[in-house]
Design an enzyme around this catalytic site. Structure first.
Site, PDB file in Angstrom:
ATOM      1  CD1 TRP A 113      -2.597   1.775   0.430  1.00  0.00           C
ATOM      2  CD2 TRP A 113      -1.361   2.443   2.270  1.00  0.00           C
ATOM      3  NE1 TRP A 113      -3.262   3.067   0.966  1.00  0.00           N
ATOM      4  CE2 TRP A 113      -2.333   3.496   1.975  1.00  0.00           C
ATOM      5  CE3 TRP A 113      -0.345   2.427   3.208  1.00  0.00           C
ATOM      6  CZ2 TRP A 113      -2.511   4.652   2.574  1.00  0.00           C
ATOM      7  CZ3 TRP A 113      -0.412   3.832   3.750  1.00  0.00           C
ATOM      8  CH2 TRP A 113      -1.164   4.670   3.580  1.00  0.00           C
ATOM      9  CG  ASP A 138     -15.530   6.473   2.446  1.00  0.00           C
ATOM     10  OD1 ASP A 138     -16.518   6.272   2.555  1.00  0.00           O
ATOM     11  OD2 ASP A 138     -14.463   5.641   3.228  1.00  0.00           O
ATOM     12  NE  ARG A 158     -10.118   2.454   5.010  1.00  0.00           N
ATOM     13  CZ  ARG A 158     -10.708   3.329   4.350  1.00  0.00           C
ATOM     14  NH1 ARG A 158     -11.617   2.846   3.299  1.00  0.00           N
ATOM     15  NH2 ARG A 158     -10.361   4.538   4.455  1.00  0.00           N
ATOM     16  CG  ASP A 166     -11.569   2.438  -2.925  1.00  0.00           C
ATOM     17  OD1 ASP A 166     -10.621   1.714  -3.140  1.00  0.00           O
ATOM     18  OD2 ASP A 166     -11.362   3.682  -2.254  1.00  0.00           O
ATOM     19  CG  MET A 167     -12.041  -4.359  -4.031  1.00  0.00           C
ATOM     20  SD  MET A 167     -10.799  -5.190  -3.103  1.00  0.00           S
ATOM     21  CE  MET A 167     -11.245  -6.780  -3.094  1.00  0.00           C
ATOM     22  CG  ASP A 195      -4.726   5.526  -1.121  1.00  0.00           C
ATOM     23  OD1 ASP A 195      -5.384   5.931  -1.883  1.00  0.00           O
ATOM     24  OD2 ASP A 195      -5.087   5.017  -0.187  1.00  0.00           O
TER      25      ASP A 195
HETATM   26  C1  GLA Z   1      -9.195   4.187  -0.216  1.00  0.00           C
HETATM   27  C2  GLA Z   1      -8.513   5.253  -1.633  1.00  0.00           C
HETATM   28  C3  GLA Z   1      -8.865   6.523  -1.084  1.00  0.00           C
HETATM   29  C4  GLA Z   1      -9.840   6.766  -0.806  1.00  0.00           C
HETATM   30  C5  GLA Z   1     -10.245   6.053   0.512  1.00  0.00           C
HETATM   31  C6  GLA Z   1     -11.708   6.151   0.955  1.00  0.00           C
HETATM   32  O1  GLA Z   1      -8.035   4.285   0.509  1.00  0.00           O
HETATM   33  O2  GLA Z   1      -7.333   4.616  -2.170  1.00  0.00           O
HETATM   34  O3  GLA Z   1      -8.434   7.315  -2.374  1.00  0.00           O
HETATM   35  O4  GLA Z   1     -10.943   6.952  -1.676  1.00  0.00           O
HETATM   36  O5  GLA Z   1     -10.220   4.639   0.264  1.00  0.00           O
HETATM   37  O6  GLA Z   1     -12.146   5.863   1.889  1.00  0.00           O
END
Ligand code: GLA
Length: 740
Positions: free
Chosen positions: A197, A365, A441, A476-477, A546
């Protein structure tokens, strides 16, 4: 179109275009023997057979054929148990309960339309020919159709396999690889992309060791740990020199790319579904299709390989309607506000977006019922009544009334135990009886192998999209899978769940993207945890990481660009100090790290936007002005020495050439670097936008462009300088002069 596939009377098959030739034959014993893969040959059917049949000691002879052992025979689709001891492309359990399969040539056909896979995404055809060779195990009545597609205009070879049980007994498949390539002895290296990550797409190069080297996933996603990509290269290959064989998969789940160096120095590459923890019961009359494996042969180093991938991904994988569509600049709420979003705030942010000239507001989110942090509510796709009292469609309308586009975040494949959906359908998650499910998570994975689950998700998402005001969806996932079991499948089919999940996901994505062809879907999985051609076939772009710190992002884009065109990437200017690694950097360098990505934007709070308004306005205007160039162009990695990075981006019409230079850590008394541009018109003149200086194309390529110097002391005006200090960047824009 002249046929690119030829077959000789003595059953030598060749696939040949201007990029490569690929040759194999049927041996006198009926096996498919691989003969050649590499630079195009003028008479591919006439090549010598390199494989010698001679007495070898301490080997077993294939089914009684003297001096013929499969352990050193290059093959097209090897099996185990009949004198080959290397890792096989097919393995399983036959109706007698043993694991020996022996596949012999049965028939072949050639078609000029590429057959689509039935339940998996496939590369589009057109200007292509497909050879289908059917192999059969005459004892167990298992047939395997090997598909090979060659294109007139692309250096990519697409392979897949289809297994059919023609017996009246069940057959169990464990290895069902898509493709096998057996290379002759040689000095090879492997380049692959690994990470985790926020640190995705690191490259590692190793000499191919004796034994077996595997990159794979057992996480349920293709994963950031190992992207489904491998390049097998001539030792010493650089960006510009060397023979390279690149391989990837159109698959987003558990994959394996295995490289094995055998006892005779030969190298076998297998690509397909990970055989670990996979087991498929093939009932009589049923078939099983593998994902497609894609291979590229490039003979001028890694850059030439990337060019072939980029063109193919753009033209044959990505949704065609977005191929040359300039992407909207956007303001994403995530790093600006995290879960602290509400209707009023979003409208205020929309005003900020307008002030800096951004085209789209993306609500990330936090917008649905009870979602104030990541402990609850995934699965309940209803807007939070208190914070969004008039609902999302009304908000979208208001945002659009301001002259912006509107985008929204979903994480459809997940559910929090704290949610109405989980309360109602606890059996809709991946789980195994009698064990506590491991959370990631705070969430569980929905069981997408079940139709009722994908139908539910389709309806939930459709209810939002049907309002007509959504222009973009971030899909997203955010976790890897554990306790992969399904309440919808029999006990003896539990090892099919991971693959059936992928089939369900692809079906859902296919249905949604077909119904909403104009909505841009952006693929995200905690950043780059599922960035692959399977997902990109439904979604033209992805959130690759991210990590928005520019130094982190540079490495990520550099690594990802071996395979993926920057058309598929999104990047935004995030906060500084960066929320992931704490680094402080300038807005300019944060923008520049993603300057060649198709989708660019910002994720900053209102105060930060106000404090840097002019600069952000300038950068977003630059993003907008260059947005048409940042789709369909050519990307080249020119310098990457750990402290200096230089990339070139040439617009599709070749009229504009961009050069981005990054200097990471400042130091005194640095070398004067040059970047040697590539692919220019030698005879044309290129004018530098910033000061009108003019350069001949050949001079820029061969003598090179002097890179700006990192100012540490007194500045002299006969040089170009970068910002003082660490993490500086510079953008050159050259316009090619029209030849009159
Ligand atoms: C993941 C995505 C982020 C954001 C968060 C929201 O981490 O990679 O860009 O959208 O989820 O919870």
């Amino acid at each position: 179109m002249a046929s690119m596939i030829s077959v000789s009377k003595n059953r030598i098959f060749s696939l040949s275009n201007r990029f490569y030739s690929y040759v194999f034959r049927v041996t006198p014993e009926g096996l498919l023997e691989h003969m050649y893969y590499g630079a195009p040959l003028s008479k591919p059917l006439d090549i010598p057979v390199h494989h010698h049949r001679t007495l070898r000691h301490a080997v077993s002879h294939f089914e009684g054929h003297e001096h013929f052992n499969l352990n050193d025979t290059p093959q097209e689709f090897p099996s185990f148990g009949t004198s080959d001891y290397r890792f096989p492309a097919i393995h399983g359990r036959n109706s007698d309960g043993n694991t020996v399969f022996s596949l012999l040539y049965k028939k072949h056909k050639i078609t000029s339309s590429k057959p689509d896979l039935k339940n998996l995404p496939s590369a589009r055809g057109g200007d292509s020919h497909t050879l289908i060779v059917t192999l059969e195990d005459p004892l167990h009545k298992l047939t395997v159709d090997l598909h090979y597609t060659i294109y007139a205009e692309y250096g990519v070879l697409v392979r897949s396999a289809k297994f059919k049980n023609k017996s009246d007994q069940e057959i169990q498949l464990q290895h069902a690889f898509s493709s096998a390539l057996d290379f002759p002895p040689g000095d090879y290296e492997v380049l692959h992309l690994h990470g985790t990550w926020s640190r995705e797409f690191n490259e590692e190069r190793i000499s191919v060791p004796k034994g077996r080297f595997v990159v794979d996933s057992a996480r349920g996603t293709s994963s950031a740990a190992h992207n489904p990509f491998i390049a097998l290269m001539q030792k010493g290959t650089t960006e510009e020199f060397g023979r390279v064989y690149g391989t990837t998969l159109m698959y987003s789940g558990n994959f394996a790319l295995s490289v094995e160096r055998g006892e005779f120095e030969d190298v076998r590459l297998l690509a397909g579904i990970n055989p670990f923890n996979f087991h498929w019961r093939l009932k009589p009359g049923k078939s099983f299709e593998t994902p497609e494996a894609l291979h590229v042969y490039a003979d001028q180093g890694l850059r030439s390989m990337s060019h072939m991938w980029h063109e193919f991904v753009r033209d044959k994988i990505s949704p065609p309607q977005f191929r040359y569509a300039p992407r909207a600049t956007y303001l994403n709420t995530w790093e600006a506000a995290y879960f602290d979003v509400d209707g009023d705030k979003v409208l205020k942010m929309a005003d900020k977006a307008k002030e800096i000239g951004v085209d789209m507001l993306v609500l990330d989110d936090g917008w649905f019922e009870g979602r104030k942090d990541d402990t609850s509510s995934l699965g309940d796709w209803v807007a939070d009544q208190q914070r969004f009292p008039s609902g999302i469609p009304a908000l979208a309308k208001k945002v659009k009334a301001k002259g912006l586009k509107f985008g929204i975040w979903f994480e459809p494949e997940m559910v929090n135990p704290k949610s109405a959906l989980f309360e109602k359908h606890p059996d809709w998650v991946l789980h195994v009886p009698g064990r506590t499910s491991s959370l990631g998570r705070n969430q569980l994975t929905l069981d997408l192998s079940r139709d009722e689950v994908t139908d539910y998700l389709f309806d939930q998402i459709d209810a939002f999209l049907s309002c007509g005001d959504v222009d973009y969806v971030k899909w997203d996932m955010n976790r890897n899978m554990t306790e992969v079991g399904s309440a919808g499948l029999a006990k003896n089919r539990q090892r099919e769940v991971s693959h059936r999940y992928m089939l369900g996901l692809y079906k859902l994505l296919g249905k949604l993207t077909k119904k909403y062809p104009d909505i841009i879907f952006e693929n995200c999985a905690s950043g780059g945890n599922r960035f692959d051609l399977g997902m990109l076939s439904f979604m033209p772009q992805g959130w690759i990481s991210d990590m928005c710190d520019p130094v982190g992002r540079l490495g990520i884009i550099n690594g990802a660009s071996y395979l993926y065109p920057l058309d598929t990437m999104a990047a935004y200017i995030g906060p500084s100090p960066n929320h992931q690694n704490g680094r402080v950097s300038s807005i300019q360098t944060r923008f520049m790290a993603g300057v060649f990505c198709a989708a660019r934007g910002v994720s900053l709070n209102e105060e930060t936007i106000d404090a840097h308004k002019d600069e952000l306005k300038h950068l977003m205007a630059l993003a907008k002005k260059t947005s048409a160039d940042m789709v369909g162009g050519r990307f080249d990695r020119l310098i990457n020495n750990g402290n200096a990075v230089c990339w070139q981006y040439t617009s599709r019409d070749e009229s504009t050439v961009y050069l981005a230079y990054f200097h990471i850590l400042a130091a005194p008394n640095l070398p004067f670097r040059r970047a040697h541009l590539t692919g220019l018109d030698s005879k044309a003149v290129y004018e530098l936008e910033e000061d009108g200086s003019r350069f001949q194309g050949d001079a820029l390529m061969h003598s090179g462009m002097p890179m700006p110097y990192v100012a540490t002391g007194q500045v002299k005006d006969d040089m170009r300088y970068m910002e003082k200090g660490d993490f500086s960047s510079y953008l050159f824009v050259f316009r090619k002069e029209d030849k009159k």
